[in-house]
Design a protein around this motif. Sequence first.
Motif, PDB file in Angstrom:
ATOM      1  N   LEU A 325       0.820  -1.214   0.000  1.00 13.10           N
ATOM      2  CA  LEU A 325       0.000   0.000   0.000  1.00 13.10           C
ATOM      3  C   LEU A 325       0.850   1.258   0.000  1.00 13.10           C
ATOM      4  CD1 LEU A 325      -2.788  -1.116   2.481  1.00 13.10           C
ATOM      5  CD2 LEU A 325      -2.976  -0.822   0.015  1.00 13.10           C
ATOM      6  N   ASP A 326       2.044   1.181   0.544  1.00 16.50           N
ATOM      7  CA  ASP A 326       2.946   2.333   0.453  1.00 16.50           C
ATOM      8  C   ASP A 326       3.338   2.604  -0.995  1.00 16.50           C
ATOM      9  OD1 ASP A 326       2.865   2.746   3.133  1.00 16.50           O
ATOM     10  OD2 ASP A 326       4.686   1.617   3.579  1.00 16.50           O
ATOM     11  N   LYS A 327       3.497   1.524  -1.768  1.00 16.91           N
ATOM     12  CA  LYS A 327       3.843   1.692  -3.178  1.00 16.91           C
ATOM     13  C   LYS A 327       2.649   2.177  -4.000  1.00 16.91           C
ATOM     14  CE  LYS A 327       7.337  -1.951  -2.934  1.00 16.91           C
ATOM     15  NZ  LYS A 327       7.724  -3.320  -3.381  1.00 16.91           N
ATOM     16  N   ASN A 328       1.454   1.658  -3.704  1.00 17.23           N
ATOM     17  CA  ASN A 328       0.259   2.040  -4.462  1.00 17.23           C
ATOM     18  C   ASN A 328      -0.936   2.027  -3.516  1.00 17.23           C
ATOM     19  OD1 ASN A 328      -1.711   2.571  -6.329  1.00 17.23           O
ATOM     20  ND2 ASN A 328      -1.589   0.592  -7.351  1.00 17.23           N
ATOM     21  N   PRO A 329      -1.297   3.177  -2.917  1.00 16.06           N
ATOM     22  CA  PRO A 329      -2.406   3.187  -1.947  1.00 16.06           C
ATOM     23  C   PRO A 329      -3.770   2.938  -2.578  1.00 16.06           C
ATOM     24  CG  PRO A 329      -1.620   5.408  -2.363  1.00 16.06           C
ATOM     25  CD  PRO A 329      -0.666   4.493  -3.055  1.00 16.06           C
ATOM     26  N   ARG A 330      -3.870   2.967  -3.914  1.00 16.71           N
ATOM     27  CA  ARG A 330      -5.163   2.736  -4.585  1.00 16.71           C
ATOM     28  C   ARG A 330      -5.261   1.329  -5.162  1.00 16.71           C
ATOM     29  NH1 ARG A 330      -3.817   8.039  -5.584  1.00 16.71           N
ATOM     30  NH2 ARG A 330      -5.361   9.577  -4.876  1.00 16.71           N
ATOM     31  N   ASN A 331      -4.442   0.421  -4.662  1.00 15.65           N
ATOM     32  CA  ASN A 331      -4.551  -0.990  -5.052  1.00 15.65           C
ATOM     33  C   ASN A 331      -5.603  -1.635  -4.154  1.00 15.65           C
ATOM     34  OD1 ASN A 331      -4.243  -3.648  -5.780  1.00 15.65           O
ATOM     35  ND2 ASN A 331      -2.015  -3.647  -5.669  1.00 15.65           N
ATOM     36  N   TYR A 332      -6.856  -1.624  -4.632  1.00 17.71           N
ATOM     37  CA  TYR A 332      -7.970  -2.042  -3.776  1.00 17.71           C
ATOM     38  C   TYR A 332      -7.965  -3.544  -3.521  1.00 17.71           C
ATOM     39  CZ  TYR A 332      -9.419   2.677  -4.854  1.00 17.71           C
ATOM     40  OH  TYR A 332      -9.441   4.039  -4.983  1.00 17.71           O
ATOM     41  N   ASP A 333      -7.357  -4.319  -4.395  1.00 17.15           N
ATOM     42  CA  ASP A 333      -7.242  -5.755  -4.125  1.00 17.15           C
ATOM     43  C   ASP A 333      -6.432  -6.015  -2.862  1.00 17.15           C
ATOM     44  OD1 ASP A 333      -8.729  -6.502  -6.326  1.00 17.15           O
ATOM     45  OD2 ASP A 333      -6.992  -6.456  -7.658  1.00 17.15           O
ATOM     46  N   VAL A 334      -5.390  -5.209  -2.646  1.00 18.81           N
ATOM     47  CA  VAL A 334      -4.598  -5.340  -1.416  1.00 18.81           C
ATOM     48  C   VAL A 334      -5.431  -4.938  -0.206  1.00 18.81           C
ATOM     49  CG1 VAL A 334      -2.525  -4.570  -0.223  1.00 18.81           C
ATOM     50  CG2 VAL A 334      -2.451  -4.961  -2.682  1.00 18.81           C
ATOM     51  N   TRP A 335      -6.255  -3.889  -0.377  1.00 18.36           N
ATOM     52  CA  TRP A 335      -7.122  -3.490   0.740  1.00 18.36           C
ATOM     53  C   TRP A 335      -8.087  -4.626   1.104  1.00 18.36           C
ATOM     54  CZ3 TRP A 335      -5.978   0.251   3.824  1.00 18.36           C
ATOM     55  CH2 TRP A 335      -5.311   1.386   3.362  1.00 18.36           C
ATOM     56  N   PHE A 336      -8.643  -5.314   0.074  1.00 19.63           N
ATOM     57  CA  PHE A 336      -9.539  -6.433   0.359  1.00 19.63           C
ATOM     58  C   PHE A 336      -8.820  -7.519   1.160  1.00 19.63           C
ATOM     59  CE2 PHE A 336     -11.824  -5.215  -3.764  1.00 19.63           C
ATOM     60  CZ  PHE A 336     -12.721  -4.422  -3.073  1.00 19.63           C
ATOM     61  N   PRO A 364      -8.433   8.511  -8.719  1.00 19.55           N
ATOM     62  CA  PRO A 364      -8.023   9.840  -9.191  1.00 19.55           C
ATOM     63  C   PRO A 364      -8.857  10.364 -10.355  1.00 19.55           C
ATOM     64  CG  PRO A 364      -6.506   8.173  -9.989  1.00 19.55           C
ATOM     65  CD  PRO A 364      -7.470   7.464  -9.097  1.00 19.55           C
ATOM     66  N   LEU A 365      -9.481   9.472 -11.138  1.00 15.69           N
ATOM     67  CA  LEU A 365     -10.203   9.882 -12.346  1.00 15.69           C
ATOM     68  C   LEU A 365     -11.691   9.591 -12.187  1.00 15.69           C
ATOM     69  CD1 LEU A 365      -7.787   8.521 -15.106  1.00 15.69           C
ATOM     70  CD2 LEU A 365      -7.926  10.838 -14.194  1.00 15.69           C
ATOM     71  N   MET A 366     -12.505  10.455 -12.809  1.00 17.98           N
ATOM     72  CA  MET A 366     -13.952  10.278 -12.779  1.00 17.98           C
ATOM     73  C   MET A 366     -14.391   9.350 -13.910  1.00 17.98           C
ATOM     74  SD  MET A 366     -15.272  11.707 -10.199  1.00 17.98           S
ATOM     75  CE  MET A 366     -14.820  12.870  -8.905  1.00 17.98           C
ATOM     76  N   GLN A 367     -13.923   8.128 -13.874  1.00 12.96           N
ATOM     77  CA  GLN A 367     -14.322   7.115 -14.841  1.00 12.96           C
ATOM     78  C   GLN A 367     -14.774   5.884 -14.078  1.00 12.96           C
ATOM     79  OE1 GLN A 367     -11.332   6.312 -17.796  1.00 12.96           O
ATOM     80  NE2 GLN A 367     -10.917   8.482 -18.181  1.00 12.96           N
ATOM     81  N   LYS A 368     -15.864   5.287 -14.560  1.00 15.04           N
ATOM     82  CA  LYS A 368     -16.524   4.227 -13.800  1.00 15.04           C
ATOM     83  C   LYS A 368     -15.629   3.022 -13.584  1.00 15.04           C
ATOM     84  CE  LYS A 368     -20.909   1.771 -13.530  1.00 15.04           C
ATOM     85  NZ  LYS A 368     -22.248   1.591 -14.120  1.00 15.04           N
ATOM     86  N   ARG A 369     -14.793   2.698 -14.575  1.00 15.42           N
ATOM     87  CA  ARG A 369     -13.973   1.500 -14.443  1.00 15.42           C
ATOM     88  C   ARG A 369     -12.956   1.620 -13.320  1.00 15.42           C
ATOM     89  NH1 ARG A 369      -9.198   1.770 -17.935  1.00 15.42           N
ATOM     90  NH2 ARG A 369      -9.005   3.843 -18.851  1.00 15.42           N
ATOM     91  N   TYR A 370     -12.587   2.854 -12.946  1.00 13.63           N
ATOM     92  CA  TYR A 370     -11.657   3.035 -11.825  1.00 13.63           C
ATOM     93  C   TYR A 370     -12.373   2.988 -10.478  1.00 13.63           C
ATOM     94  CZ  TYR A 370      -8.317   4.555 -15.358  1.00 13.63           C
ATOM     95  OH  TYR A 370      -7.490   4.614 -16.450  1.00 13.63           O
ATOM     96  N   TRP A 371     -13.706   3.131 -10.484  1.00  7.48           N
ATOM     97  CA  TRP A 371     -14.451   3.219  -9.236  1.00  7.48           C
ATOM     98  C   TRP A 371     -15.064   1.889  -8.802  1.00  7.48           C
ATOM     99  CZ3 TRP A 371     -16.165   7.613  -6.197  1.00  7.48           C
ATOM    100  CH2 TRP A 371     -15.494   8.792  -6.527  1.00  7.48           C
ATOM    101  N   ARG A 372     -15.070   0.887  -9.679  1.00  3.39           N
ATOM    102  CA  ARG A 372     -15.785  -0.346  -9.352  1.00  3.39           C
ATOM    103  C   ARG A 372     -15.229  -1.016  -8.092  1.00  3.39           C
ATOM    104  NH1 ARG A 372     -16.190  -1.007 -15.191  1.00  3.39           N
ATOM    105  NH2 ARG A 372     -18.379  -0.937 -15.796  1.00  3.39           N
TER     106      ARG A 372
END
Length: 671
Positions: A325-336, A364-372
Amino acid sequence: MAEARGRKTGGGSTGVGKNAQVRNKSANPNQITAEQLLREAVDRQAEEAVAPRQRIADEDELMMYKVRKRKEFEDVIRRQRQNIGSWVKYALWEASQQEFRRARSIFERALHVEYQNVSLWLKYLEMEMKNKFVNHARNLFDRVVQLLPRVDQFWYKYAYMEELLANYAGARTIFERWMEWEPDDNAWLQYSKFEVRCGEIDKGRKVMERYVSCRPTQQAFLRLCKFEEKNNNVARARSGFEKAVELLGAELDEQFYIKFAQFEQRAKEMERAQAIFKLALDVLPKGASDELYRAYVSFEKQHGDRDAIEEVVLNKRRFIYEDALDKNPRNYDVWFDYVRLEESCGEVNKIREVYERGIACKPPLMQKRYWRRYVYLWIYYALFEELQTGDIEKTRKVYDALIKVVPHKQFSFAKIWKLYAEFEVRQLELDRARKIFGRAIAECQKERIFLDYADLEMRLGNIDRCRTIYGKFLEVHPYNPKAWNVYVDLEDSVGEVERARALCKLAIDQERLDMPELVWKRYIDLEVSQDELDNARKVWQQLVSKSHHVRVYIAYSDFEAVTCQSMPGAREALDGGSKHFKAENRNEERAMLLEHWLKLEQEHGDQQSIETVEKRQAKRVKKRRSVPGDDGQEAFEEYMDYVFPEDKPEAANLKILEMARAWKKRKLEGS
């Protein structure tokens, strides 16, 4: 000259030489294969000549033999002076004749040619030792270790020879001379082993200490500790490990600490071993200590308790997740994965902390594929609060925050509205659930929301509310055939056939629909389900008149033949379609329709009708047509077309005549 010329011309006429011609080019009846040629060559191969054995009868013959051999050897080394192998053969031959002075002379001459050749020195030394010239061998060893001190092989052989001769002091002196050059690790180990074989343990220990001082590496310290442990000196072995940690702290890897801990286990010092494992886990980077963790877990399984084992595993996984998460805080698979880990521990505060940290990392972007994946993190958070903690107010706050976070003007997720509403239904808050769906319809107007809302009301038995929802669905999505179909399904399910039929008529009268065939199909299925085949036939005829598509004709004919079991009606439909495609000159659709007609006749017709339709089948032929070329001139391309037997031949000939007239016109214009 004339005769020569005559011979030359004569040779040319008979086909000899360069002007030869093959008159008979037929295959030879006796064929010879390559395998046969090879076999004959081997069979006819002559045996190699074997030199006769020479028996020497007296001393004069022996002298003559030696002189001849020496002359041969001298000739060889005169021609190939740099070939050390020839020198070695010469010298060994002299040694075999017991001429050792001559052999030494030849070796010395060879050393003048190339004194750095290791194999030459080894052959020289081997000759001396083999014939038990010990002093000569010592002199040679002294010379070679001075000339080539970095070649360890000479030192090994020198010391080994002295040890075999029981000259231990001399061997020790040789090792000492060798150690002055600070050789590699193996030399120090051999020196130490020599002292142990001599029974001098203290001297061997001093050699190992000098080795560690000369080469202060992890491997050197491990060998020193192993030496001390082997000689039952546990205190000095432990001191060696501790000294290595003090001097080489940052250079040590997990293998060193594992061996240190294993040493303490063998010494029955379990607490010290556990402390060493913990120290190593704190010092070493976690990515380079997987084997250390496994060793620690194995140690705890043998000597520790379950809580300590689980804590080790959990801390390792936590560090891995934190590092990712330090390398990529938006890696949601790691959060899961991180959340699942904390949920397995059962500490609610830590679980909430991880969820809060995760939902704070918005895409960071307002695109649906990044928000799923991000939205699923919210959903898991809400389900955790509802199912695990049972905190209803906290769950409601999570859903409210999620709805505020999602930018519904750009995109939305029907799933979150549905889950929120179902949550309120489970709490028996039906008014809240309806307000949630109403808000969803007002903000995002997704198709899924209408369907889920209607499904909820249908389960509750509120048919009028379902009609209202579907009416709103049609207002928002008038071109969506699914909106019409679900409304028709509702009316059909409650027995309101006239209302369903009216909806279908209204739907097919729409000027624009995304996929109108779905509405037509639903209308026909409705009439068929009510056994109103005449009404269904009228709908089919209306569809055929509106859309002259080959698939429509095929489906209509299937309806007449299979559903209504009326082959005359199917023939009438197919004949009408064939005439229509013939009038529009759509040969491919016409051929497809005739093929389907033949298939229906084979399944449901009689022999006469099958033969009639078979005579009307099209033939696929290749034709040419003119196309504009790349250079402006007319070109032709080939294409496949269909010819129907029922068409008049005059029409085909008329097209040929038109092409002929066009060709003649182009020819006249060109002239």
